[in-house]
Design a protein around this motif. Structure first.
Motif: not given
Length: 175
Positions: A145-150, A159-162
């Protein structure tokens, strides 16, 4: 440390290129060279073409870039569960120079996609074959879900976890 970063994708708007570049830039003090594999486009590999053409300059140049690097960050795009045709062709030609394409260079293998799989299939394939090609894989990460985390606009991982996972990978690469 000279770091070679690239996406195994020929997309002009490659999210894998963004991920590779972002991750490479987390390496403290690194001199980063960001490659675009479009600069290494060649005819589709075959034995007949190799006999006719020899080893294309693009393959020789790509191999030399790996030779010059102290570390590699590659992010794999996934087409139908596998490598992109553009990367596979570049890899096939380069492997004809030396099967040990990666030359025991320490590397991180990443993958991302807009969807929930995070290109995990191609990443698993790359990791599974890494030892055959002298890839010294220090760590790997699939980013779903790249666009949700970057954030594309600010070019930052949101996204803190990533983010923490990437920082941990970078630490393994620099140890």
């Amino acid at each position: 440390m000279k770091v070679l970063a690239f996406a195994a994708s020929n997309s002009e708007n490659s999210i894998n290129q963004k991920l590779a570049a972002y991750t490479a830039n987390l390496i403290p003090g690194a001199e980063i060279e960001l490659l675009d594999i479009n600069d290494y486009e060649m005819p589709i590999y075959s034995i007949q073409r190799e006999v006719e053409l020899g080893k294309p300059q693009q393959a020789l140049d790509f191999y030399e870039k790996i030779t010059e690097a102290n570390a590699i960050v590659v992010s794999f795009a996934e087409h139908n569960g596998s490598y992109t045709a553009a990367y596979k062709n570049l890899f096939d030609w380069t492997s004809r120079i030396d099967m040990k394409v990666y030359q025991d260079t320490p590397m991180l293998m990443l993958a991302t996609s807009p969807g929930p799989s995070g290109a995990a299939s191609v990443l698993a394939s790359a990791i599974g074959s890494a030892s055959y090609f002298a890839a010294d894989v220090k760590g790997s990460l699939s980013v779903p879900n790249f666009f949700d985390v970057f954030d594309i606009v600010s070019n930052k991982m949101i996204d803190e976890n990533v983010q923490n996972s990437l920082i941990s990978l970078v630490a393994k690469l620099t140890d």
